[in-house]
Design an enzyme around this catalytic site. Structure first.
Site, PDB file in Angstrom:
ATOM      1  CB  CYS A 290      -0.989   0.023   1.160  1.00 14.64           C
ATOM      2  SG  CYS A 290      -1.321  -1.549   1.934  1.00 14.64           S
ATOM      3  NE  ARG A 319       1.728  -9.309   4.960  1.00 20.81           N
ATOM      4  CZ  ARG A 319       0.468  -9.246   4.552  1.00 20.81           C
ATOM      5  NH1 ARG A 319      -0.420 -10.093   5.043  1.00 20.81           N
ATOM      6  NH2 ARG A 319       0.092  -8.344   3.673  1.00 20.81           N
ATOM      7  CD  GLN A 337      -0.795  -9.006  -0.279  1.00 25.30           C
ATOM      8  OE1 GLN A 337      -0.260  -7.933  -0.457  1.00 25.30           O
ATOM      9  NE2 GLN A 337      -1.695  -9.212   0.654  1.00 25.30           N
ATOM     10  CG  ASP A 339      -2.059  -5.409  -2.650  1.00 26.08           C
ATOM     11  OD1 ASP A 339      -3.272  -5.288  -2.411  1.00 26.08           O
ATOM     12  OD2 ASP A 339      -1.166  -4.999  -1.899  1.00 26.08           O
ATOM     13  CG  HIS A 341      -3.680  -0.219  -2.788  1.00 22.40           C
ATOM     14  ND1 HIS A 341      -2.555  -0.936  -3.063  1.00 22.40           N
ATOM     15  CD2 HIS A 341      -4.045  -0.542  -1.532  1.00 22.40           C
ATOM     16  CE1 HIS A 341      -2.232  -1.659  -1.996  1.00 22.40           C
ATOM     17  NE2 HIS A 341      -3.131  -1.442  -1.055  1.00 22.40           N
ATOM     18  CE  LYS A 420     -11.340  -8.137   7.297  1.00 24.33           C
ATOM     19  NZ  LYS A 420     -10.143  -8.948   7.329  1.00 24.33           N
ATOM     20  CG  HIS A 466      -6.214  -1.525   1.407  1.00 24.30           C
ATOM     21  ND1 HIS A 466      -4.867  -1.275   1.416  1.00 24.30           N
ATOM     22  CD2 HIS A 466      -6.774  -0.644   2.255  1.00 24.30           C
ATOM     23  CE1 HIS A 466      -4.624  -0.268   2.255  1.00 24.30           C
ATOM     24  NE2 HIS A 466      -5.763   0.133   2.776  1.00 24.30           N
TER      25      HIS A 466
HETATM   26 ZN   LIG Z   1      -3.226  -2.294   0.746  1.00 26.17          ZN
END
Ligand SMILES: [Zn+2]
Ligand SMILES: [Zn+2]
Length: 599
Positions: A290, A319, A337, A339, A341, A420, A466
């Site tokens: 992010c 992580r 990911q 991912d 945004h 979410k 996200h």
């Molecule tokens: Zn994010």
């Protein structure tokens, strides 16, 4: 900023009690744990018990034993359990003071530790059945005769309180069901799950490995596994581009400054690895993508006309996971990911969320998953104001309803910075896997001062969403291996066609067919090893290659191939061009079928 709130098959989940039925079942299973403890104590009197909860589908008990348990022990324990069940011993509940309990359990350091953490004036209960007395808050069934059909499954090591610095205990897993028929049914499902285990299939099909010298929880994608991932990524990127996303790339490390601004160092540090110092500045492996996407957004001033902006990245993040929790591809320390945004205005946000739900349900359909949606609301610790939360939750609801997606409320399941939607994939065995997440964020837009210039010429706070669809590529592909039991649909199969010459005389013809197939982007392998044809067919079948084309003298003469499917079906001789056209159509359909059904 959605985290891997993993509740995957293979993990020990303490059951959530949602109704009376759950409670009755969990009570019976926890009582079976006591029954097991009674049997263990009879077999090995030196045992010291730690904790023994009911879990999803069964129970376990952690215990400190003077020797490792063997499979023979499990059989003896089961026999003793059956005897005590048939004796129908009542569970007797007694209230005691903390002081009395400490005296009773003084020889058991685990129970003493649990007791010491309780307030001095708390009412403590013990349960006794037969000769076994346990510190327990219950509830239990009335007597051992009410415990149904059970089976002990395995023994594993488990650290006391999950802490690798504390003693390693032995954990016996068992399962218990109201009837023998339900037990049998469950055991059949477990066997099927083991047959599909992605760690086993990953090795047998040569998809991936983990290497001690590289480090635990770090996945090495072999060519076959990488081909599956590559196909998925190509498909997904193309789909995202068509839906108005822009692809970005960001670095694997970033300076501490950004994680101070984002708040990760404050709230997420325990999941991050130690920093490395570069020219006196601390850099961290990125745990999330992010902040970097925000910085790309902020490299320009944006007007309302630019919005929505959707940045997508196959972003690799790192992580920290305890070594004890690592599990094949499902729980790892580094993963990629899918991912994205989305930066938009408040008015646009409902449509943006709806569009993500649309893409998520499309993904479920492509990969043949059913799904369940959950709307996760405000947790106990939260930021922002009540009105913003209420409006955001309303937006998520409206988007779900717009897309006619049934959902359940996950009360308090949201992050501190926003609500979410979590979508769980339901696989071929009915198991739920972490799937897409769409998350509204009130935190980062404020911390980073994310703005756009509105129609009024003034600065306005942008909404940040996200979103991941497949989640981590590691976990997603690991899950797919189990979902498909290794038999990937043709579009994903690492090798789609095995060409099997009966003798060396047909190798040249096979090469010619292979060239034609490659021209059409089909993935083909020639099985020209010095083996008998039957052995080659078996090899191809074990690799779960969808099509096996057997070529002998007759096939060469007639310019055909004899087509067999991995399902065992024999389609007989087909002209090469016809077969290739069919295979191409199947690949394009992304379907699970191996042949084209004539309309
Ligand atoms: Zn994010
Ligand atoms: Zn109990």
């Amino acid at each position: 900023m959605s985290m891997a709130d993993v509740k995957e098959p293979g993990s020990d989940v303490i059951v959530e009690i949602e109704n009376e039925l759950d409670l009755a079942l969990a009570t019976m299973r926890h009582s079976a744990a006591h029954l097991m403890a009674e049997a263990v104590q009879e077999l090995i009197p030196e045992v010291k018990f730690a904790i023994g909860p009911a879990i999803e589908n069964g129970f376990y008990y952690d215990m400190d034993l003077p020797r490792p348990l063997s499979p023979d022990d499990l059989a003896s324990i089961e026999n003793l359990m059956a005897r005590h069940r048939d004796a129908d011993e009542p569970f007797v509940r007694t209230e005691v003071s903390k002081a009395d309990a400490l005296e009773t359990f003084k020889n058991n350091p685990y129970k003493v530790e649990i007791l010491k953490e309780l307030p001095d004036d708390s009412t403590i209960t013990t349960y006794q059945q037969g000769t076994f007395l346990d510190l327990c808050k219950g509830p239990h069934v009335a007597s051992t005769g009410e415990i149904g059909a059970f089976k002990l499954l395995s023994v594993a090591g488990a650290y006391w309180r999950g802490d690798e610095k504390r003693p390693m205990l032995q954990r016996i897993y068992g399962t218990a069901w109201p009837s023998q028929a339900e037990l049998d049914d469950y055991l059949a499902r477990v066997e099927e799950a083991q047959r599909r285990d992605h760690r086993r299939l990953g090795r047998d099909l040569d998809l991936f490995s983990v290497n001690d010298e590289i480090g635990p929880g770090l996945i090495l994608w072999h060519p076959r596994g990488a081909m599956i991932r590559y196909q998925i990524e190509q498909f997904e990127q193309k789909e995202q581009l068509e839906r108005g996303y822009q692809i970005v790339y960001t670095p694997h490390i970033a300076s501490e400054k950004i994680y101070q601004t984002s708040g990760h160092l404050e709230t997420y540090r325990e999941n991050m690895y130690s920093p490395m110092s570069i020219e006196d500045v601390d850099y961290y492996l990125k745990p999330m993508n992010c902040p970097a996407h925000i910085k790309i957004y902020q490299s320009h001033v944006h007007s309302y006309r630019d919005l929505p902006i959707r940045y997508a990245e196959l972003g690799t993040v790192y992580r920290y996971e305890r070594s004890g929790t690592l599990h094949g591809m499902l729980r790892v320390r580094g993963f990629t990911q899918d991912d994205a945004h989305i930066f938009c205005t408040e008015e646009q946000s409902t449509d943006e969320i709806a569009a993500v739900i649309d893409l998520a349900t499309y993904m479920a359909k492509i990969f043949g998953y059913d799904f369940k949606a959950y709307l996760a609301t405000r947790p106990d610790k939260w930021i922002g104001d009540e009105e913003t939360w209420a409006r955001a939750i309303e937006k998520l609801k409206v988007a779900l309803e717009q897309k006619e997606v049934d959902y359940k409320i996950d009360e308090g399941g949201g992050a501190f910075y926003g609500p979410k939607i979590d979508i769980k994939w339901v696989d071929a065995l009915g198991r739920e896997w972490t799937g897409p997440t769409v998350q509204l964020d009130f935190n980062l837009p404020q911390r980073f001062d994310i703005n756009y210039i509105g129609e009024d010429g003034e600065k306005h706070r942008a909404v940040m969403i996200h979103r991941t669809l497949l989640g981590s590529m590691e976990r997603f592909v690991g899950g797919l291996v189990e979902h498909y039991a290794g038999a990937f649909p043709v579009w994903l199969a690492p090798t789609q066609i095995a060409l099997i010459p009966i003798t060396d005389d047909q190798v040249e013809y096979c090469q010619d067919v292979a060239d034609q197939a490659k021209q059409l982007d089909l993935r083909v392998e020639i099985f020209d090893q010095k083996e008998r044809m039957q052995a080659k067919i078996r090899d191809a079948q074990l690799m779960k290659i969808p099509y096996m084309l057997v070529v002998g003298k007759r096939e060469v003469e007639n310019d055909v191939v004899a087509v067999r499917l991995r399902s065992g079906e024999d389609l007989g001789a087909m002209p090469v061009a016809d077969f290739l056209t069919m295979a191409q159509r199947i690949v394009a359909s992304k379907g699970l079928e191996l042949t084209v059904k004539e309309a």
